[in-house]
Motif scaffolding. Structure first.
Motif, mmCIF file in Angstrom:
data_model
loop_
_atom_site.group_PDB
_atom_site.id
_atom_site.type_symbol
_atom_site.label_atom_id
_atom_site.label_comp_id
_atom_site.label_asym_id
_atom_site.label_seq_id
_atom_site.Cartn_x
_atom_site.Cartn_y
_atom_site.Cartn_z
ATOM 1 N N ALA A 124 4.142 7.562 10.158
ATOM 2 C CA ALA A 124 4.781 6.894 9.404
ATOM 3 C C ALA A 124 5.577 5.559 10.063
ATOM 4 C CB ALA A 124 6.009 7.598 8.713
ATOM 5 N N ALA A 125 5.826 5.568 11.219
ATOM 6 C CA ALA A 125 6.412 4.261 11.629
ATOM 7 C C ALA A 125 5.407 3.238 11.840
ATOM 8 C CB ALA A 125 6.896 4.803 13.267
ATOM 9 N N ILE A 126 4.120 3.816 12.260
ATOM 10 C CA ILE A 126 3.035 2.618 12.272
ATOM 11 C C ILE A 126 2.805 1.995 11.069
ATOM 12 C CG2 ILE A 126 0.475 2.352 12.702
ATOM 13 C CD1 ILE A 126 0.893 4.770 14.884
ATOM 14 N N LEU A 127 2.829 2.963 9.954
ATOM 15 C CA LEU A 127 2.492 2.273 8.401
ATOM 16 C C LEU A 127 3.513 1.468 8.020
ATOM 17 C CD1 LEU A 127 0.764 5.524 7.102
ATOM 18 C CD2 LEU A 127 -0.298 3.388 7.816
ATOM 19 N N LYS A 128 4.814 1.847 8.130
ATOM 20 C CA LYS A 128 5.999 1.223 7.693
ATOM 21 C C LYS A 128 6.006 -0.098 8.461
ATOM 22 C CE LYS A 128 8.664 5.188 5.983
ATOM 23 N NZ LYS A 128 9.681 5.771 6.143
ATOM 24 N N LYS A 129 5.658 -0.169 9.734
ATOM 25 C CA LYS A 129 5.624 -1.495 10.463
ATOM 26 C C LYS A 129 4.749 -2.537 9.837
ATOM 27 C CE LYS A 129 4.412 -3.484 14.879
ATOM 28 N NZ LYS A 129 3.688 -3.055 16.200
ATOM 29 N N ASN A 130 3.712 -1.807 9.087
ATOM 30 C CA ASN A 130 2.690 -2.985 8.236
ATOM 31 C C ASN A 130 2.969 -2.898 6.958
ATOM 32 O OD1 ASN A 130 0.575 -3.832 10.379
ATOM 33 N ND2 ASN A 130 0.960 -1.664 11.024
ATOM 34 N N ARG A 131 4.123 -2.515 6.550
ATOM 35 C CA ARG A 131 4.825 -2.709 4.945
ATOM 36 C C ARG A 131 4.093 -1.622 4.181
ATOM 37 N NH1 ARG A 131 5.372 -7.729 7.337
ATOM 38 N NH2 ARG A 131 7.201 -8.799 6.876
ATOM 39 N N ALA A 132 3.932 -0.615 4.601
ATOM 40 C CA ALA A 132 3.237 0.620 3.791
ATOM 41 C C ALA A 132 4.135 1.208 3.111
ATOM 42 C CB ALA A 132 2.273 1.339 4.501
ATOM 43 N N LEU A 174 -4.512 2.969 14.592
ATOM 44 C CA LEU A 174 -4.311 3.502 12.867
ATOM 45 C C LEU A 174 -4.550 2.477 11.855
ATOM 46 C CD1 LEU A 174 -4.078 5.712 10.935
ATOM 47 C CD2 LEU A 174 -1.860 5.603 11.279
ATOM 48 N N TRP A 175 -3.677 1.635 12.143
ATOM 49 C CA TRP A 175 -3.552 0.627 10.929
ATOM 50 C C TRP A 175 -4.847 -0.380 10.995
ATOM 51 C CZ3 TRP A 175 -1.177 -0.229 6.928
ATOM 52 C CH2 TRP A 175 -1.183 -1.428 6.067
ATOM 53 N N GLU A 176 -5.501 -0.377 11.855
ATOM 54 C CA GLU A 176 -6.812 -1.293 12.021
ATOM 55 C C GLU A 176 -7.804 -0.485 11.291
ATOM 56 O OE1 GLU A 176 -9.435 -4.458 12.500
ATOM 57 O OE2 GLU A 176 -7.251 -4.320 12.506
ATOM 58 N N VAL A 177 -7.958 0.862 11.710
ATOM 59 C CA VAL A 177 -9.038 1.630 11.118
ATOM 60 C C VAL A 177 -8.801 1.943 9.635
ATOM 61 C CG1 VAL A 177 -9.627 4.101 10.861
ATOM 62 C CG2 VAL A 177 -9.241 3.142 13.248
ATOM 63 N N LEU A 178 -7.304 1.979 9.232
ATOM 64 C CA LEU A 178 -7.037 2.002 7.806
ATOM 65 C C LEU A 178 -7.555 0.905 6.960
ATOM 66 C CD1 LEU A 178 -5.879 3.510 5.389
ATOM 67 C CD2 LEU A 178 -3.777 2.839 6.040
ATOM 68 N N ARG A 179 -7.230 -0.581 7.737
ATOM 69 C CA ARG A 179 -7.446 -1.586 6.907
ATOM 70 C C ARG A 179 -9.095 -1.896 6.923
ATOM 71 N NH1 ARG A 179 -8.745 -6.260 8.187
ATOM 72 N NH2 ARG A 179 -8.820 -6.136 10.544
ATOM 73 N N LYS A 180 -9.748 -1.389 7.757
ATOM 74 C CA LYS A 180 -11.219 -1.475 7.454
ATOM 75 C C LYS A 180 -11.685 -0.780 6.731
ATOM 76 C CE LYS A 180 -12.221 -3.191 12.653
ATOM 77 N NZ LYS A 180 -12.727 -2.999 13.692
ATOM 78 N N SER A 181 -11.293 0.737 6.620
ATOM 79 C CA SER A 181 -11.873 1.428 5.567
ATOM 80 C C SER A 181 -11.384 1.087 4.279
ATOM 81 C CB SER A 181 -11.052 2.709 5.986
ATOM 82 O OG SER A 181 -11.595 3.888 5.198
ATOM 83 N N MET A 221 0.927 -1.089 0.016
ATOM 84 C CA MET A 221 -0.020 -0.056 -0.049
ATOM 85 C C MET A 221 0.946 1.361 0.049
ATOM 86 S SD MET A 221 -2.707 1.547 3.102
ATOM 87 C CE MET A 221 -3.521 -0.017 3.144
ATOM 88 N N LYS A 222 0.556 2.326 -0.774
ATOM 89 C CA LYS A 222 1.325 3.675 -0.712
ATOM 90 C C LYS A 222 0.252 4.617 -0.306
ATOM 91 C CE LYS A 222 3.882 6.284 -3.977
ATOM 92 N NZ LYS A 222 4.085 6.587 -5.628
ATOM 93 N N MET A 223 0.740 5.216 0.692
ATOM 94 C CA MET A 223 0.132 6.022 1.710
ATOM 95 C C MET A 223 0.742 7.417 1.841
ATOM 96 S SD MET A 223 -2.007 5.551 4.499
ATOM 97 C CE MET A 223 -2.674 6.666 5.543
ATOM 98 N N MET A 224 0.175 8.551 1.814
ATOM 99 C CA MET A 224 0.581 9.789 1.796
ATOM 100 C C MET A 224 0.128 10.450 3.160
ATOM 101 S SD MET A 224 -0.113 13.372 -0.238
ATOM 102 C CE MET A 224 0.559 12.846 -1.963
ATOM 103 N N ILE A 225 0.795 10.893 3.895
ATOM 104 C CA ILE A 225 0.726 11.791 5.245
ATOM 105 C C ILE A 225 0.911 13.036 5.085
ATOM 106 C CG2 ILE A 225 0.984 11.926 7.490
ATOM 107 C CD1 ILE A 225 2.430 9.098 7.553
ATOM 108 N N VAL A 226 -0.107 13.992 5.509
ATOM 109 C CA VAL A 226 -0.222 15.387 5.286
ATOM 110 C C VAL A 226 -0.433 15.743 6.728
ATOM 111 C CG1 VAL A 226 -1.007 17.759 4.156
ATOM 112 C CG2 VAL A 226 -1.026 15.272 2.831
ATOM 113 N N ASP A 227 0.999 16.567 7.277
ATOM 114 C CA ASP A 227 0.568 17.000 8.721
ATOM 115 C C ASP A 227 1.767 18.069 9.017
ATOM 116 O OD1 ASP A 227 0.351 17.566 11.458
ATOM 117 O OD2 ASP A 227 -0.615 15.909 11.645
ATOM 118 N N ASP A 228 1.619 19.183 9.432
ATOM 119 C CA ASP A 228 2.652 20.062 9.700
ATOM 120 C C ASP A 228 3.476 19.573 10.959
ATOM 121 O OD1 ASP A 228 0.268 20.859 11.047
ATOM 122 O OD2 ASP A 228 0.973 23.082 11.316
ATOM 123 N N ASP A 229 2.939 18.932 11.703
ATOM 124 C CA ASP A 229 3.593 18.428 13.168
ATOM 125 C C ASP A 229 4.634 17.131 12.821
ATOM 126 O OD1 ASP A 229 4.444 17.270 15.371
ATOM 127 O OD2 ASP A 229 2.587 17.835 16.338
#
Length: 120
Positions: free
Chosen positions: A17-25, A108-115, A1-9
């Motif tokens: 990013a760490a959560i997503l990369k842990k799940n191979r995104a 996050l990963w569970e919410v994203l996976r379900k969505s 999965m290719k994911m974009m994160i947009v946040d100024d923090d």
């Protein structure tokens, strides 16, 4: 999965990013909406996770723009403000899910996976 994160923090970007990369995104991040929208025009992404409170164009305004550029993209809104009216506004403009930063990042990963598994 290719994911974009947009946040100024940058801290939030690092955590997400760490959560997503842990799940191979594969993760690409931007700290402003303009750069993110330009990147969406150039590259395909499966999902976009955007902060509501951004300098310049905020997340609520950016969601319809992102969906116009990439109609099939899965878009999540994240914010520290998770009032029912904010969540409703996010869904009205096209968010597929809402993440409250203080509470929901651990799931996050569970919410994203379900969505992502919902039929479109």
């Amino acid at each position: 999965m290719k994911m974009m994160i947009v946040d100024d923090d940058q801290y939030i970007v690092t955590v997400v990013a760490a959560i997503l990369k842990k799940n191979r995104a594969e993760v690409v991040s931007h700290n402003n909406v303009g750069d993110a929208l330009r990147n969406l025009m150039e590259e395909e992404f499966d999902a976009l996770l955007i902060d509501m409170h951004m300098p310049g164009i905020d997340g609520l305004a950016a969601i319809p723009m992102a969906k116009e550029i990439r109609p099939g993209i899965n878009v999540g809104m994240m914010s520290g403000d998770a009032s029912p009216e904010i969540k409703t506004k996010a869904m009205i403009v096209g968010a597929d899910y809402f993440i409250q930063k203080q509470e929901d990042l651990k799931n996050l990963w569970e919410v994203l996976r379900k969505s992502m598994s919902k039929e479109r």
